[in-house]
Design an enzyme around this catalytic site. Structure first.
Site, PDB file in Angstrom:
ATOM      1  N   ASP A  86       0.940  -1.258   0.044  1.00  0.00           N
ATOM      2  CA  ASP A  86       0.175  -0.001  -0.067  1.00  0.00           C
ATOM      3  C   ASP A  86       0.853   1.180  -0.053  1.00  0.00           C
ATOM      4  O   ASP A  86       2.152   1.017   0.225  1.00  0.00           O
ATOM      5  CB  ASP A  86      -0.916  -0.249   1.057  1.00  0.00           C
ATOM      6  CG  ASP A  86      -0.374   0.105   2.641  1.00  0.00           C
ATOM      7  OD1 ASP A  86       0.646   0.997   2.725  1.00  0.00           O
ATOM      8  OD2 ASP A  86      -0.630  -0.698   3.372  1.00  0.00           O
ATOM      9  N   ILE A  87       0.130   2.513  -0.277  1.00  0.00           N
ATOM     10  CA  ILE A  87       0.892   3.713  -0.387  1.00  0.00           C
ATOM     11  C   ILE A  87       1.960   3.865   0.519  1.00  0.00           C
ATOM     12  O   ILE A  87       2.807   4.654   0.781  1.00  0.00           O
ATOM     13  CB  ILE A  87       0.044   4.735  -0.633  1.00  0.00           C
ATOM     14  CG1 ILE A  87       0.735   6.007  -1.211  1.00  0.00           C
ATOM     15  CG2 ILE A  87      -0.961   4.962   0.500  1.00  0.00           C
ATOM     16  CD1 ILE A  87      -0.180   7.110  -1.669  1.00  0.00           C
TER      17      ILE A  87
END
Length: 265
Positions: free
Chosen positions: A128-129
């Site tokens: 994820d980011i």
């Protein structure tokens, strides 16, 4: 004493198989670097793949000489299948997304990667980011599929920094298992790794790659993850000294060793 391994039958001749019985279309397209097998199966369901001028179906087999189009674009599979398998180890930084195009305009991991003369880079899972660390990419979608397939149960290792107090009861629960919205989950191993003040580092491993699984496990026991780094995926570790935003490529011998280890997994 180590027991002798039984002799394995020789691997089939890929060209002979393709000439006569053929290979599953989604497997051939994945091997040619069009995407992961799962992605390609969805393209077939959505009618975006044609074989010999008709919509492809799951179960279709490709043989040498068959004409294939993906999203209206003809493919020269004979040429694509001749490409050597490549694997990149990318140190993903926080702030990059694992997608080819982001509607919000955020930077993507693909912007830093070398261009391929044919095929495209396929990611092995996602981060994820807000997660950094090891991201594997390959031009062989079939290899990516084997690395991601749940049946392999490849171990992922993370360094996790947790903010706030963590009790022994919380640690025991994380290893025993907690119920998440998509089913039970647990860490295979969990070890304290030092820290200062309100932040403590832990080393954790698990054998699955559900979305945000590490963060969700800690959140399930009331803990807050302040930093998360993937340091290993299966037998491949994040190289020491590899800075965020940089990558290294496995040598052909290292790729062959990785494929051999997958066969034994």
């Amino acid at each position: 004493m180590t027991k002798p391994r039984p002799n394995r039958p020789p691997a089939p001749d890929r060209d002979a198989v393709a000439r006569h019985d053929g290979e599953r279309l989604q497997k051939v397209l994945a091997h040619a670097g069009l995407g992961s097998r799962r992605q390609i199966e969805q393209w077939i369901r959505d009618g975006e793949v044609q074989i010999n001028n008709r919509p492809a179906r799951l179960g279709d087999r490709w043989r040498v000489g068959d004409k294939v189009k993906v999203r209206g674009r003809p493919l020269n599979l004979d040429r694509r299948l001749g490409a050597r398998t490549r694997v990149l180890l990318y140190h993903k930084p926080v702030g990059e997304v694992v997608t080819r195009r982001d509607p919000e305009g955020r930077p993507t991991v693909f912007e830093r990667l070398p261009k391929l003369p044919k095929g495209r880079w396929v990611t092995v899972g996602r981060l994820d980011i807000n997660t950094e660390g090891l991201l594997l990419l390959t031009n062989d979608g079939e290899l990516a599929n084997r690395l991601m397939h749940p049946s392999r149960e490849l171990e992922r290792e993370y360094a996790v920094r947790v903010y706030g107090r963590v009790s022994d009861e919380m640690l025991e629960k994380l290893q025993r298992g907690v119920e998440l919205e998509d089913g039970p989950a647990r860490f295979e191993t969990l070890e304290a790794a030092g820290g200062e003040g309100a932040n403590t580092w832990y080393k954790v491993t698990l054998k699955e790659g559900r979305n945000r699984i590490v963060r969700r496990l800690w959140e399930a026991v009331g803990a807050t993850v302040s930093r998360l780094i993937r340091v290993r995926y299966g037998p491949v570790a994040l190289p020491p000294g590899l800075k965020a935003g940089r990558f290294v490529e496995l040598t052909p011998k290292e790729v062959a060793r990785l494929e051999a280890e997958l066969e034994q997994a």
